[in-house]
Design an enzyme around this catalytic site. Structure first.
Site, PDB file in Angstrom:
ATOM      1  N   ASN A 258       0.821  -1.208   0.000  1.00 23.14           N
ATOM      2  CA  ASN A 258       0.000   0.000   0.000  1.00 23.14           C
ATOM      3  C   ASN A 258       0.862   1.268   0.000  1.00 23.14           C
ATOM      4  O   ASN A 258       1.930   1.299   0.606  1.00 23.14           O
ATOM      5  CB  ASN A 258      -0.947  -0.006   1.206  1.00 23.14           C
ATOM      6  CG  ASN A 258      -0.305  -0.604   2.456  1.00 23.14           C
ATOM      7  OD1 ASN A 258       0.455  -1.563   2.377  1.00 23.14           O
ATOM      8  ND2 ASN A 258      -0.581  -0.021   3.596  1.00 23.14           N
TER       9      ASN A 258
ATOM     10  N   GLU B   1       0.417  -1.369 -12.056  1.00 16.77           N
ATOM     11  CA  GLU B   1      -0.757  -2.192 -12.335  1.00 16.77           C
ATOM     12  C   GLU B   1      -1.936  -1.288 -12.708  1.00 16.77           C
ATOM     13  O   GLU B   1      -2.173  -0.294 -12.052  1.00 16.77           O
ATOM     14  CB  GLU B   1      -1.085  -3.036 -11.100  1.00 16.77           C
ATOM     15  CG  GLU B   1      -2.218  -4.008 -11.315  1.00 16.77           C
ATOM     16  CD  GLU B   1      -2.053  -4.796 -12.594  1.00 16.77           C
ATOM     17  OE1 GLU B   1      -1.052  -5.506 -12.755  1.00 16.77           O
ATOM     18  OE2 GLU B   1      -2.935  -4.682 -13.467  1.00 16.77           O
TER      19      GLU B   1
ATOM     20  N   LYS C  14       1.431   5.922 -14.611  1.00 17.30           N
ATOM     21  CA  LYS C  14       0.415   5.366 -13.708  1.00 17.30           C
ATOM     22  C   LYS C  14      -0.383   6.481 -13.022  1.00 17.30           C
ATOM     23  O   LYS C  14      -1.612   6.461 -12.997  1.00 17.30           O
ATOM     24  CB  LYS C  14       1.091   4.459 -12.676  1.00 17.30           C
ATOM     25  CG  LYS C  14       0.193   3.930 -11.611  1.00 17.30           C
ATOM     26  CD  LYS C  14      -0.906   3.021 -12.148  1.00 17.30           C
ATOM     27  CE  LYS C  14      -2.049   2.912 -11.162  1.00 17.30           C
ATOM     28  NZ  LYS C  14      -3.162   2.124 -11.641  1.00 17.30           N
TER      29      LYS C  14
ATOM     30  N   CYS D 191      -7.494   4.642  -4.801  1.00 18.54           N
ATOM     31  CA  CYS D 191      -6.395   5.195  -5.595  1.00 18.54           C
ATOM     32  C   CYS D 191      -6.614   6.565  -6.231  1.00 18.54           C
ATOM     33  O   CYS D 191      -5.685   7.371  -6.255  1.00 18.54           O
ATOM     34  CB  CYS D 191      -6.002   4.186  -6.666  1.00 18.54           C
ATOM     35  SG  CYS D 191      -5.307   2.717  -5.905  1.00 18.54           S
TER      36      CYS D 191
HETATM   37  P1  NAD Z   1      -3.732  -3.298  -0.008  1.00 18.67           P
HETATM   38  O1  NAD Z   1      -3.722  -2.391   1.147  1.00 18.67           O
HETATM   39  O2  NAD Z   1      -4.958  -4.059  -0.350  1.00 18.67           O
HETATM   40  O3  NAD Z   1      -2.561  -4.384   0.146  1.00 18.67           O
HETATM   41  C1  NAD Z   1      -1.255  -4.059   0.480  1.00 18.67           C
HETATM   42  C2  NAD Z   1      -0.715  -5.148   1.412  1.00 18.67           C
HETATM   43  O4  NAD Z   1       0.686  -4.935   1.633  1.00 18.67           O
HETATM   44  C3  NAD Z   1      -1.354  -5.146   2.796  1.00 18.67           C
HETATM   45  O5  NAD Z   1      -1.986  -6.404   3.012  1.00 18.67           O
HETATM   46  C4  NAD Z   1      -0.182  -4.923   3.759  1.00 18.67           C
HETATM   47  O6  NAD Z   1      -0.285  -5.654   4.965  1.00 18.67           O
HETATM   48  C5  NAD Z   1       0.984  -5.417   2.932  1.00 18.67           C
HETATM   49  N1  NAD Z   1       2.286  -4.909   3.365  1.00 18.67           N
HETATM   50  C6  NAD Z   1       2.631  -3.623   3.633  1.00 18.67           C
HETATM   51  N2  NAD Z   1       3.929  -3.551   3.958  1.00 18.67           N
HETATM   52  C7  NAD Z   1       4.421  -4.820   3.905  1.00 18.67           C
HETATM   53  C8  NAD Z   1       5.706  -5.374   4.110  1.00 18.67           C
HETATM   54  N3  NAD Z   1       6.749  -4.617   4.440  1.00 18.67           N
HETATM   55  N4  NAD Z   1       5.863  -6.719   3.979  1.00 18.67           N
HETATM   56  C9  NAD Z   1       4.814  -7.493   3.647  1.00 18.67           C
HETATM   57  N5  NAD Z   1       3.571  -7.010   3.407  1.00 18.67           N
HETATM   58  C10 NAD Z   1       3.378  -5.685   3.533  1.00 18.67           C
HETATM   59  O7  NAD Z   1      -3.269  -2.418  -1.247  1.00 18.67           O
HETATM   60  P2  NAD Z   1      -3.657  -2.640  -2.788  1.00 18.67           P
HETATM   61  O8  NAD Z   1      -5.011  -2.114  -3.058  1.00 18.67           O
HETATM   62  O9  NAD Z   1      -3.337  -4.053  -3.166  1.00 18.67           O
HETATM   63  O10 NAD Z   1      -2.633  -1.650  -3.496  1.00 18.67           O
HETATM   64  C11 NAD Z   1      -1.258  -1.921  -3.539  1.00 18.67           C
HETATM   65  C12 NAD Z   1      -0.599  -0.920  -4.469  1.00 18.67           C
HETATM   66  O11 NAD Z   1      -1.110  -1.093  -5.795  1.00 18.67           O
HETATM   67  C13 NAD Z   1      -0.863   0.549  -4.114  1.00 18.67           C
HETATM   68  O12 NAD Z   1       0.281   1.291  -4.408  1.00 18.67           O
HETATM   69  C14 NAD Z   1      -1.987   0.935  -5.040  1.00 18.67           C
HETATM   70  O13 NAD Z   1      -1.967   2.315  -5.339  1.00 18.67           O
HETATM   71  C15 NAD Z   1      -1.678   0.132  -6.278  1.00 18.67           C
HETATM   72  N6  NAD Z   1      -2.833  -0.213  -7.119  1.00 18.67           N
HETATM   73  C16 NAD Z   1      -4.003  -0.607  -6.524  1.00 18.67           C
HETATM   74  C17 NAD Z   1      -5.082  -0.988  -7.325  1.00 18.67           C
HETATM   75  C18 NAD Z   1      -6.388  -1.415  -6.728  1.00 18.67           C
HETATM   76  O14 NAD Z   1      -7.318  -1.619  -7.481  1.00 18.67           O
HETATM   77  N7  NAD Z   1      -6.519  -1.581  -5.422  1.00 18.67           N
HETATM   78  C19 NAD Z   1      -4.935  -1.008  -8.712  1.00 18.67           C
HETATM   79  C20 NAD Z   1      -3.722  -0.630  -9.272  1.00 18.67           C
HETATM   80  C21 NAD Z   1      -2.673  -0.244  -8.455  1.00 18.67           C
HETATM   81  C1  UGA Z   2      -9.018   2.631 -10.959  1.00 13.56           C
HETATM   82  C2  UGA Z   2      -8.566   2.571 -12.414  1.00 13.56           C
HETATM   83  O1  UGA Z   2      -9.712   2.385 -13.243  1.00 13.56           O
HETATM   84  C3  UGA Z   2      -7.573   1.443 -12.629  1.00 13.56           C
HETATM   85  O2  UGA Z   2      -7.095   1.465 -13.960  1.00 13.56           O
HETATM   86  C4  UGA Z   2      -6.413   1.622 -11.656  1.00 13.56           C
HETATM   87  O3  UGA Z   2      -5.500   0.553 -11.795  1.00 13.56           O
HETATM   88  C5  UGA Z   2      -6.939   1.654 -10.244  1.00 13.56           C
HETATM   89  O4  UGA Z   2      -7.890   2.748 -10.115  1.00 13.56           O
HETATM   90  C6  UGA Z   2      -5.893   1.908  -9.217  1.00 13.56           C
HETATM   91  O5  UGA Z   2      -4.834   2.420  -9.515  1.00 13.56           O
HETATM   92  O6  UGA Z   2      -6.219   1.583  -8.083  1.00 13.56           O
HETATM   93  P1  UGA Z   2     -10.762   1.316  -9.463  1.00 13.56           P
HETATM   94  O7  UGA Z   2     -10.558   2.445  -8.520  1.00 13.56           O
HETATM   95  O8  UGA Z   2     -10.648  -0.057  -8.958  1.00 13.56           O
HETATM   96  O9  UGA Z   2      -9.721   1.439 -10.676  1.00 13.56           O
HETATM   97  O10 UGA Z   2     -12.199   1.423 -10.128  1.00 13.56           O
HETATM   98  P2  UGA Z   2     -12.818   2.372 -11.276  1.00 13.56           P
HETATM   99  O11 UGA Z   2     -13.658   1.535 -12.133  1.00 13.56           O
HETATM  100  O12 UGA Z   2     -11.797   3.202 -11.939  1.00 13.56           O
HETATM  101  O13 UGA Z   2     -13.784   3.309 -10.432  1.00 13.56           O
HETATM  102  C7  UGA Z   2     -13.287   4.292  -9.562  1.00 13.56           C
HETATM  103  C8  UGA Z   2     -14.439   5.141  -9.062  1.00 13.56           C
HETATM  104  O14 UGA Z   2     -14.963   5.938 -10.125  1.00 13.56           O
HETATM  105  C9  UGA Z   2     -15.613   4.316  -8.519  1.00 13.56           C
HETATM  106  O15 UGA Z   2     -16.137   4.932  -7.384  1.00 13.56           O
HETATM  107  C10 UGA Z   2     -16.616   4.343  -9.655  1.00 13.56           C
HETATM  108  O16 UGA Z   2     -17.953   4.199  -9.236  1.00 13.56           O
HETATM  109  C11 UGA Z   2     -16.367   5.722 -10.231  1.00 13.56           C
HETATM  110  N1  UGA Z   2     -16.772   5.831 -11.634  1.00 13.56           N
HETATM  111  C12 UGA Z   2     -16.146   5.095 -12.590  1.00 13.56           C
HETATM  112  C13 UGA Z   2     -17.798   6.687 -11.965  1.00 13.56           C
HETATM  113  O17 UGA Z   2     -18.354   7.363 -11.097  1.00 13.56           O
HETATM  114  N2  UGA Z   2     -18.179   6.783 -13.266  1.00 13.56           N
HETATM  115  C14 UGA Z   2     -17.572   6.070 -14.258  1.00 13.56           C
HETATM  116  O18 UGA Z   2     -17.981   6.209 -15.430  1.00 13.56           O
HETATM  117  C15 UGA Z   2     -16.540   5.202 -13.900  1.00 13.56           C
END
Ligand code: NAD
Ligand code: UGA
Length: 476
Positions: free
Chosen positions: A99, A175, A230, A286
């Site tokens: 995270n 990602e 990103k 995010c």
């Molecule tokens: P998350 O909070 O769901 O998971 C992160 C995990 O990392 C936690 O379970 C935490 O305990 C673990 N962690 C932290 N420090 C650690 C360490 N030193 N050793 C081992 N484990 C450790 O976060 P996420 O939603 O999976 O997001 C991770 C990253 O990916 C973020 O930078 C986020 O911005 C990015 N990202 C998230 C999404 C999404 O849809 N959630 C999509 C694209 C990118």
């Molecule tokens: C978003 C991006 O779409 C991903 O490409 C990216 O990897 C990710 O963030 C990330 O970095 O965490 P996510 O947040 O999972 O993904 O979901 P989205 O579908 O993007 O929706 C984000 C928010 O926007 C939601 O609350 C959704 O309801 C809202 N949204 C989305 C709208 O209000 N209108 C739309 O047309 C689309």
């Protein structure tokens, strides 16, 4: 050489972070690379227990298609463990997928990303890695974070036991999956991005992805472009949602319908149709944090006008959430004190159990603050999660305490004597509700507030409901 021959150098992968990204991403890699052993590690024991749960309905992450992939690979070539030292030591490639939330205190608080988990991961890799290790930055990070990782890794050159020397290659491969469609996005991404300057490492990572993704979709850039891409992608997506939400507000007093406007502009191929659904504001872990990070970076480089431009997206998004709770109170004769309101949906979007930054949090808090008695329903979010987000315990039973909330197990039962139903998440089950049944048990006048454009206006109005829909304009 075939993809497999090149990636033969990679026998074991370790992913640090078993969250919404680490879990699904590694499951898909494991599914396509049966010859590679993938370990997903986390400091959170509960989470690892969850990933190892024999009941696949209780995995820590809910994603359509996820449990099927997990059941195919888990304990074959996909392992979830808290044994971080061992997993790193044995790995040829380590993904950092931890995270990176907004910093809460200290320098840059409220804007900059907190990189302490990335830093601690890099330190773990520096400490435990043996031989040559490719480190892949998968977390979303500010530009130039890979420098920090390289710096930490460089400081350790001797092996754990002092026997084998260590070397590292660092790549950025952010990602782009979205929650709710994570498995589809990972199986068939629009693109995969790899940033870096170590040609061998790039080739190896690229060949892993090429086991199921066409080479033409794998983009190679320098590491800084990859990191900035990103943040930029999320900023553009968030801005688009905010743009249509701002127009929704303008539709309401002018008589336009936002869904019609969105469809009509979407026909312009330069604008495109996707990501134009009006909503109670974007949520998720995010968009806001990545925008804030972009604002911070812009300010850091002296680009105040650029910072202001992106900050405005966040301001409008917050305004949208507040606007909706105010409208609800106003429509209910200016007070919701002791009124029963059924909230449908607490997740930040459908098909996920994630509630981080969900608009439902602020809207619910505002209504509770105004004295309402909320019943909150969501098919995937549990009461514990809602309690954590709202910061107050549920009051159960028929105890209509002013400014409180209860968890709704059954939305029809919870609608008894309710004054209003507010749809905040576009779950499929909310698209086909038995409105007649609901109307018969609610208190009059009965209201429906639809913030996701999923209710048929004519249907609910003909039953007798008062109806408000986001961006629907003046009704004759
Ligand atoms: P998350 O909070 O769901 O998971 C992160 C995990 O990392 C936690 O379970 C935490 O305990 C673990 N962690 C932290 N420090 C650690 C360490 N030193 N050793 C081992 N484990 C450790 O976060 P996420 O939603 O999976 O997001 C991770 C990253 O990916 C973020 O930078 C986020 O911005 C990015 N990202 C998230 C999404 C999404 O849809 N959630 C999509 C694209 C990118
Ligand atoms: C978003 C991006 O779409 C991903 O490409 C990216 O990897 C990710 O963030 C990330 O970095 O965490 P996510 O947040 O999972 O993904 O979901 P989205 O579908 O993007 O929706 C984000 C928010 O926007 C939601 O609350 C959704 O309801 C809202 N949204 C989305 C709208 O209000 N209108 C739309 O047309 C689309």
């Amino acid at each position: 050489m075939s993809n497999k021959a090149i990636t033969n150098k990679i026998k074991k992968i370790c992913c640090i972070g078993a969250g919404y990204v680490g879990g699904p991403t590694m499951a898909v890699i494991a599914a396509h690379c049966s010859d590679i052993e993938v370990s997903v590690v986390d400091i959170n024991e509960e989470k690892i227990k969850g990933w190892n749960n024999s009941n696949l309905d209780l995995l820590p992450v809910f994603e359509p298609g996820l449990k099927e992939v997990i059941s195919r690979c888990r304990n074959k070539n996909l392992f979830f463990t808290t044994n971080i030292p061992n997993s790193i030591e044995e790995a040829d490639m380590v993904f950092i997928s931890v995270n990176t939330p907004t910093k809460e205190k200290g320098l840059g608080a409220g804007y900059a990303s907190d990189l302490k988990w990335v830093e601690s991961s890099a330190r773990e890799v520096a400490k435990y890695a043996e031989g040559h290790t490719i480190v892949v930055e998968k977390s979303t990070v500010p530009v130039r974070t890979s420098e920090l990782i390289k710096e930490i890794l460089k400081s350790s050159s001797k092996g754990n036991k002092g026997s084998r020397s260590k070397s590292f290659a660092v790549l950025s491969s952010p990602e782009f999956l979205a929650e709710g469609t994570a498995i589809d996005d990972l199986e068939n991404p629009d693109r995969v991005l790899i940033g870096g300057d170590d040609i061998d490492a790039i080739e190896i990572l690229s060949k892993i992805y090429q086991r199921w993704i066409p080479r033409s979709k794998i983009l190679l850039t320098n590491v800084w472009s990859s990191e900035l891409t990103k943040l930029t992608a999320n900023a553009f997506l968030a801005q688009r949602v905010t743009s249509i939400n701002s127009i929704a507000a303008l539709c309401e007093p002018t008589g336009a319908h936002v869904t019609e406007v969105a469809e009509a502009i979407g026909f312009d191929s330069r604008i495109g149709r996707k990501f134009l659904s009006p909503s109670p504001g974007f949520g998720g872990s995010c968009f806001q944090k990545d925008l804030l990070n972009l604002v911070y970076l812009s300010k850091y480089y002296g680009l105040d006008e650029v910072a202001d431009y992106w900050e405005q997206v966040i301001k409008l998004n917050n305004w949208q959430k507040k606007r909706i709770s105010t409208i609800i109170v106003e429509k209910l004769f200016g007070t919701v004190s002791l009124k029963k309101i059924l909230i449908l949906g607490f997740a930040f979007k459908s098909n996920t159990n994630d509630t981080r930054e969900s608009s439902a949090i602020l809207i619910s808090k505002e209504l509770i603050e105004n004295g309402a008695k909320l019943f909150i329903h969501d098919p995937q979010v549990n009461p514990h999660q809602i309690q954590m987000e709202l910061g107050t315990k549920p009051i159960n039973g028929d105890n209509y305490q002013e400014g409180s909330w209860s968890y709704s197990e059954d939305l029809y039962a919870s609608a008894l004597d309710a004054d209003a139903i507010v749809i905040l998440t576009e779950w499929e089950i909310y698209k086909d509700l038995d409105w007649l049944r609901l109307f018969q048990i609610m208190r009059r006048p009965s209201w429906v507030f639809d913030t996701r454009s999923i209710v048929k206006k004519e249907q609910v109005q003909s039953i007798g409901f008062h109806f408000w829909a986001l961006g629907r304009g003046i009704e004759e």
